[in-house]
Design a protein around this motif. Sequence first.
Motif, PDB file in Angstrom:
ATOM      1  N   SER A  34     100.895 -36.511 -56.207  1.00 58.11           N
ATOM      2  CA  SER A  34     101.876 -37.400 -55.584  1.00 58.11           C
ATOM      3  C   SER A  34     101.592 -38.850 -55.951  1.00 58.11           C
ATOM      4  O   SER A  34     100.436 -39.276 -56.000  1.00 58.11           O
ATOM      5  N   LEU A  54     105.068 -35.799 -57.746  1.00 61.06           N
ATOM      6  CA  LEU A  54     106.061 -36.173 -56.741  1.00 61.06           C
ATOM      7  C   LEU A  54     106.071 -37.696 -56.664  1.00 61.06           C
ATOM      8  O   LEU A  54     105.085 -38.307 -56.252  1.00 61.06           O
ATOM      9  N   TRP A 109     109.351 -27.616 -51.520  1.00 59.92           N
ATOM     10  CA  TRP A 109     108.745 -28.134 -52.751  1.00 59.92           C
ATOM     11  C   TRP A 109     108.410 -27.014 -53.719  1.00 59.92           C
ATOM     12  O   TRP A 109     108.349 -27.239 -54.936  1.00 59.92           O
ATOM     13  N   PHE A 117     111.087 -33.495 -58.530  1.00 58.65           N
ATOM     14  CA  PHE A 117     109.866 -34.230 -58.198  1.00 58.65           C
ATOM     15  C   PHE A 117     109.986 -35.696 -58.624  1.00 58.65           C
ATOM     16  O   PHE A 117     109.414 -36.572 -57.997  1.00 58.65           O
TER      17      PHE A 117
END
Length: 141
Positions: A34, A54, A109, A117
């Motif tokens: 992320s 992400l 997800w 993403f």
Amino acid sequence: MKENILDIFYNHIVPEASNGKIDCFMYYHICFNSLIEGSLIEGNCPEYIDAPLLEIRDKKKFNELLIEYVKLALDFYDDHYFYEEVLSGEYRTSANEICKEKVLMTLLWGNATIEDFQDPCRFLIRQKSYLENNFLTEKKI
């Protein structure tokens, strides 16, 4: 509820996904890193996996959309899709928050594409639209 959803996402799903295994009473092998407003959260995904990133550029907007999605999904999906331990809260510990919200966000997800993403706000808007579709709500899953 709003704080709980965000706590589960940022303090449980994101770190677990960065290591490639999300605990929702059973393990989901979902791996992603992320980038949250410039801060990289990277873990130990297996080397043979090209983990997506992400990219949350606008955390406030993302949070609002995620909360709206989870609330819609909680109303949309019947409880028979969830393990009894998830519904009852029997599996919750101080280190692990297992609940419908976590399962719903994990599966969300797990179904995202690389493009999703890269633009998660657009993805959440699309997923919300799917749940809000009148045809689908008449035939609750």
